[in-house]
Scaffold this active site. Structure first.
Site, short mmCIF file in Angstrom:
data_model
loop_
_atom_site.label_atom_id
_atom_site.label_comp_id
_atom_site.label_asym_id
_atom_site.label_seq_id
_atom_site.Cartn_x
_atom_site.Cartn_y
_atom_site.Cartn_z
N ASP A 11 1.01 -1.27 0.14
CA ASP A 11 0.06 -0.07 0.06
C ASP A 11 1.00 1.29 0.02
O ASP A 11 2.07 1.24 0.15
CB ASP A 11 -0.85 0.06 1.15
CG ASP A 11 -1.98 1.19 1.17
OD1 ASP A 11 -2.40 1.41 0.20
OD2 ASP A 11 -2.29 1.58 2.35
N SER A 12 0.44 2.40 -0.13
CA SER A 12 1.18 3.49 -0.25
C SER A 12 1.48 4.01 0.98
O SER A 12 2.38 4.96 1.51
CB SER A 12 0.30 4.53 -0.90
OG SER A 12 -0.86 5.02 -0.08
N TYR A 43 -0.18 8.13 -3.38
CA TYR A 43 -0.35 7.71 -4.85
C TYR A 43 -1.26 8.72 -5.47
O TYR A 43 -1.05 8.82 -6.61
CB TYR A 43 -0.88 6.31 -4.89
CG TYR A 43 0.58 5.30 -4.63
CD1 TYR A 43 1.86 5.57 -4.22
CD2 TYR A 43 0.06 3.86 -4.62
CE1 TYR A 43 2.59 4.75 -3.78
CE2 TYR A 43 0.98 2.97 -4.21
CZ TYR A 43 2.17 3.40 -3.81
OH TYR A 43 3.08 2.30 -3.62
N GLY A 44 -2.55 9.07 -4.87
CA GLY A 44 -3.43 9.61 -5.52
C GLY A 44 -3.11 10.74 -6.18
O GLY A 44 -3.87 11.34 -7.23
N CYS A 74 -4.17 -0.97 -2.35
CA CYS A 74 -4.45 0.34 -2.45
C CYS A 74 -5.36 0.47 -3.36
O CYS A 74 -5.19 -0.24 -4.72
CB CYS A 74 -3.07 0.97 -2.59
SG CYS A 74 -3.21 2.82 -3.16
N ASN A 75 -6.36 1.24 -3.42
CA ASN A 75 -7.50 1.27 -4.63
C ASN A 75 -6.77 2.13 -5.67
O ASN A 75 -7.31 1.81 -6.81
CB ASN A 75 -8.70 2.11 -3.89
CG ASN A 75 -9.80 1.05 -3.27
OD1 ASN A 75 -10.39 0.39 -3.76
ND2 ASN A 75 -9.49 1.03 -1.72
N THR A 76 -6.14 2.98 -5.34
CA THR A 76 -5.63 3.78 -6.70
C THR A 76 -4.56 2.86 -7.31
O THR A 76 -4.50 2.98 -8.61
CB THR A 76 -4.73 5.10 -6.05
OG1 THR A 76 -5.74 5.74 -5.08
CG2 THR A 76 -4.18 5.96 -7.29
N CYS A 181 -11.20 3.61 0.04
CA CYS A 181 -9.67 3.77 0.10
C CYS A 181 -9.39 2.76 1.48
O CYS A 181 -9.96 2.98 2.57
CB CYS A 181 -9.23 5.25 0.41
SG CYS A 181 -7.32 5.39 1.22
N THR A 182 -8.22 1.97 1.67
CA THR A 182 -8.01 1.10 2.55
C THR A 182 -7.61 1.96 3.96
O THR A 182 -7.71 1.32 4.78
CB THR A 182 -6.61 0.26 2.26
OG1 THR A 182 -5.76 1.11 1.74
CG2 THR A 182 -7.23 -0.74 1.08
N HIS A 183 -7.29 3.15 3.80
CA HIS A 183 -7.18 4.09 5.01
C HIS A 183 -8.49 4.20 5.76
O HIS A 183 -8.31 4.43 6.96
CB HIS A 183 -6.41 5.21 4.72
CG HIS A 183 -4.86 5.34 4.43
ND1 HIS A 183 -4.42 4.88 3.34
CD2 HIS A 183 -3.77 5.56 5.41
CE1 HIS A 183 -3.10 4.81 3.42
NE2 HIS A 183 -2.70 5.03 4.47
#
Length: 248
Positions: A11-12, A43-44, A74-76, A181-183
């Site tokens: 992930d970022s 990353y966004g 990470c969705n992005t 978003c995973t966050h």
């Protein structure tokens, strides 16, 4: 490839811990390598080509570390680079997170819905195809610019102020919230305090189940004790400490 390889998760930042925790619930015997890319976070705000190159470098590292599966947490990164990575590395198994908008269609189709995601995810072709296919026409799209970064930094005061400023206007208007978003599951409690008792959707449980099914299909299930290794691209010790605290 064999059962003894690790499962690489990246992930970022540390947001992907929300995915790893779901995976561990049903796959406790696997060995995991979690890669937090603080160096390139977020990353966004990066171009598609930049994201592809960043993800490619991480995949190269995972190959060196004998990872049998790579989870894009990470969705992005998933929306921008998953297809590219699958085409470049056809011999590898990639499991990629997706915004859980289809779950709304499956479980609460007629309810007004708020999709919270990064700008990159909301603008991506992958998400827009998903939206077009499952749109309930009662959906608000909210690009949460900077929220993942604030969660990554862990400043509770800034997080609460951001949420109050950006989502208060949806109070009483929505019943579903897609955490794209995973966050964002890390601040689910704070979101509830503003929006009230809404129903949350995120893709982590489905991803974990899909991963388990693939490991069973390929005969790659590990019978060991299961270990978790954490790496951060900037070697940030505080990230490591927060990561393992969140996994408890």
């Amino acid at each position: 490839m064999n059962a003894s390889g690790k499962i690489g998760v990246f992930d970022s930042g540390i947001g992907g811990v929300t995915i790893l925790s779901e995976i561990i619930k049903i796959l406790p015997n696997e060995d995991y390598l979690y890669y937090s890319d603080s160096k390139n976070n977020p990353y966004g705000d990066k171009s598609d080509d930049e994201i592809k190159q960043i993800c490619n470098n991480i995949v190269q590292h995972f190959i060196e570390e004998n990872c049998k599966v790579i989870v894009i947490a990470c969705n992005t990164a998933s929306s921008k680079a998953a297809q590219y990575l699958r085409e470049k590395y056809p011999q590898l198994l990639f499991i990629a997170i997706e915004p859980a908008y289809k779950m709304v269609h499956d479980y609460a189709y007629d309810k007004p819905t708020l999709v919270m995601a990064t700008k990159g995810t909301i603008q991506s072709e992958k998400f827009n195809l998903l939206l077009k296919k499952y749109n309930n026409h009662k959906t608000y799209l909210l690009p949460c610019v900077g929220l993942a970064d604030k969660i990554e930094q862990g400043n509770q005061k800034e997080i609460k102020e951001y949420l109050k400023e950006n989502i208060s206007c949806y109070q009483g208007k929505v019943e579903n919230v897609v955490l794209g978003c995973t966050h964002y599951p890390l601040v689910q409690e704070e979101i509830t305090k503003i929006l009230g008792q809404v129903r949350f959707f995120n893709g982590a449980p489905n991803l974990a189940q899909h991963l388990k099914e693939k490991l069973e299909e390929y005969g790659w299930l590990n019978k060991g004790k299961g270990q978790i290794k954490f790496e951060d691209s900037q070697g940030l010790e505080n990230k490591k400490n927060r990561f393992f605290e969140m996994l408890k």
